[in-house]
Design a protein around this motif. Structure first.
Motif, short mmCIF file in Angstrom:
data_model
loop_
_atom_site.label_atom_id
_atom_site.label_comp_id
_atom_site.label_asym_id
_atom_site.label_seq_id
_atom_site.Cartn_x
_atom_site.Cartn_y
_atom_site.Cartn_z
N THR A 11 1.24 -11.63 -7.99
CA THR A 11 0.20 -12.23 -7.15
C THR A 11 -0.19 -13.56 -7.79
O THR A 11 -0.46 -13.61 -8.98
CB THR A 11 -1.04 -11.31 -7.10
N ASP A 47 5.66 -8.95 10.95
CA ASP A 47 4.95 -7.68 11.11
C ASP A 47 5.13 -6.87 9.82
O ASP A 47 6.25 -6.54 9.45
CB ASP A 47 5.54 -6.93 12.31
N ASP A 48 4.03 -6.55 9.17
CA ASP A 48 4.17 -5.77 7.93
C ASP A 48 4.12 -4.27 8.20
O ASP A 48 4.14 -3.47 7.27
CB ASP A 48 3.11 -6.19 6.90
N GLY A 49 4.06 -3.89 9.49
CA GLY A 49 4.06 -2.47 9.83
C GLY A 49 2.75 -1.79 9.55
O GLY A 49 2.65 -0.57 9.62
N ASP A 50 1.76 -2.55 9.20
CA ASP A 50 0.48 -1.97 8.83
C ASP A 50 -0.65 -2.70 9.56
O ASP A 50 -1.71 -2.93 9.01
CB ASP A 50 0.30 -2.10 7.31
N GLU A 83 -5.42 -15.44 2.67
CA GLU A 83 -6.41 -15.37 1.61
C GLU A 83 -6.11 -16.44 0.56
O GLU A 83 -5.17 -17.22 0.70
CB GLU A 83 -6.38 -13.96 0.99
N PHE A 90 1.48 -13.60 -2.31
CA PHE A 90 2.29 -12.63 -3.05
C PHE A 90 3.73 -13.10 -3.13
O PHE A 90 4.33 -13.48 -2.12
CB PHE A 90 2.23 -11.26 -2.35
N VAL A 117 9.68 -4.12 -10.69
CA VAL A 117 8.58 -5.00 -10.31
C VAL A 117 8.35 -6.07 -11.37
O VAL A 117 8.33 -7.26 -11.10
CB VAL A 117 7.29 -4.18 -10.09
N ARG A 168 -9.07 1.37 2.52
CA ARG A 168 -8.24 1.07 3.69
C ARG A 168 -9.18 0.79 4.85
O ARG A 168 -10.28 1.34 4.94
CB ARG A 168 -7.37 2.29 4.04
N ALA A 172 7.79 1.25 4.96
CA ALA A 172 8.30 -0.07 4.58
C ALA A 172 7.76 -1.12 5.53
O ALA A 172 7.59 -0.86 6.73
CB ALA A 172 9.82 -0.07 4.61
N PRO A 173 7.50 -2.32 5.02
CA PRO A 173 7.10 -3.40 5.93
C PRO A 173 8.21 -3.68 6.94
O PRO A 173 9.40 -3.55 6.61
CB PRO A 173 6.92 -4.60 5.00
N LYS A 185 -0.12 0.83 0.83
CA LYS A 185 -0.86 -0.43 0.67
C LYS A 185 -2.37 -0.19 0.86
O LYS A 185 -2.77 0.64 1.68
CB LYS A 185 -0.36 -1.47 1.68
N TYR A 206 -6.52 -2.21 -0.02
CA TYR A 206 -7.30 -3.32 -0.57
C TYR A 206 -7.94 -2.86 -1.88
O TYR A 206 -8.36 -1.72 -2.01
CB TYR A 206 -8.42 -3.72 0.38
N ARG A 210 -4.78 -7.20 -2.84
CA ARG A 210 -4.07 -6.15 -2.09
C ARG A 210 -3.12 -5.48 -3.07
O ARG A 210 -2.36 -6.14 -3.75
CB ARG A 210 -3.26 -6.76 -0.95
N ARG A 252 4.66 1.73 -4.95
CA ARG A 252 6.02 1.79 -4.42
C ARG A 252 6.94 2.64 -5.30
O ARG A 252 7.84 3.30 -4.83
CB ARG A 252 6.59 0.36 -4.33
#
Lengths: 209, 109
Positions: A21, A40-43, A66, A70, A78, B13, B38-39, B48, B50, B75, B79
């Motif tokens: 980040t 689309d992040d699917g969320d 923001e 990222f 990671v 969330r 997954a995104p 995911k 906050y 955020r 994973r």
């Protein structure tokens, strides 16, 4: 705009995962040529995605509107060497201005290796310290062979004016020796005392007796 | 003798029509798990959330996790497989065990 980074245009899919980040917003990235596409992040959110390449390394930038964005990298690890390399490359390109070690930012992978080296160094230092203490102990046994002016009456000697940190013999009565030596690890001038109770040879009889 | 468990948080969330609707919340509360896919733009499944407590006036829930998130920043995500994080390759989801501390989202549809 930085020539070091090549940005891909219109990329809306990048098979990578968040790896760091950074406190850079979208506008800052755009000054370096980043081109964001809404994905689309699917969320239930549609962040901006920009994909670029720096020194042959593909990376992504994900923006949720923001102050932080990222960094995305392909691969499972990671906090790995690839993250460190990416951060260093972005630093060289002038995008990132970080005062901290990038390994801190990237995670603990390299720090773990450092910790291993540090542990080995500490072990070596500990062994050296013990060796030194042992050598001191050998020296401590030396008073018996010390030139303590045997044959004279015991007398109070003034403290030696030898430089601090050297082994020295002071205040030597006939029946025992007292030595002062520097304690390992403390600044010179800090001393500890040890009294050796073993008797030294008595003084020789004088002619007056 | 009580079991001691390290928790991380607080995280939260926020209610969302697709990923965090009422039905999903009920499943989460009953199971004590938060799942993540997954995104759509790519990458591996991840949970995911906050960072920090649920802000006043926001519908959603606040929780503490039993595993540290993989990412830093406002955020966070989980994973990688570790205790209390189960990577379900069959379902293609990541499941995180957590402790709910506050729910402001409506549990009734």
């Amino acid at each position: 705009m930085s020539d070091a980074i090549t940005w891909h245009s219109g990329v809306d899919h990048f098979d990578a995962n968040p790896t760091a980040t950074v406190a850079l917003d979208r506008a800052r990235w755009e000054t370096f040529g980043a081109r964001f596409v809404e994905v689309d992040d699917g969320d239930d959110e549609t962040p901006g995605l920009a994909v670029g390449q720096v020194d042959g390394l593909d990376f992504g930038v994900l923006d949720y509107g923001e102050t932080e964005t990222f960094l995305l990298l392909s691969g499972e690890v990671v906090a790995g060497p690839a993250t460190v390399r990416l951060l260093e490359l972005l630093q060289e390109a002038g995008v990132l201005e970080v005062e901290r070690d990038v390994t801190d930012l990237a995670g603990a992978q390299r720090l773990e290796a450092d910790a291993e080296v540090r542990a080995r160094l500490a072990e070596v230092e500990d062994r050296l310290t013990r060796l030194e203490v042992e050598s001191h102990q050998v020296v401590i046994s030396a008073p018996f062979a010390w030139p303590v002016v045997l044959g004279e009456r015991p007398r109070q000697q003034e403290r030696s004016s030898e430089p601090a940190g050297q082994l020295r013999l002071v205040n030597v009565p006939v029946e025992r020796s007292e030595i002062i030596w520097p304690l390992h690890g403390l600044p010179l001038g800090t001393f500890t005392r040890r009294r050796l109770l073993e008797p030294v040879a008595p003084p020789a009889k004088s002619d007056e007796d | 003798m009580y079991e001691q468990r390290t928790v991380y948080g607080p995280f939260h969330r926020r209610e969302a029509p697709a990923g965090q609707d009422t039905e999903t919340l009920v499943k989460q509360v009953l199971s004590g798990e938060l799942w993540g896919r997954a995104p759509r733009f790519g990458g591996a499944p991840s949970v995911k959330a906050y960072r920090f407590a649920l802000p006043d006036g926001i519908s959603g829930f606040e929780f503490w996790s039993f595993a540290e998130p993989d990412s830093d920043g406002p955020r966070v995500s989980w994973r990688l497989s570790k205790p209390f994080v189960f990577v379900d390759t069959a379902e293609e989801v990541v499941k995180l065990k957590l402790a709910f501390v506050k729910v402001t989202q409506d549990l009734h549809p």
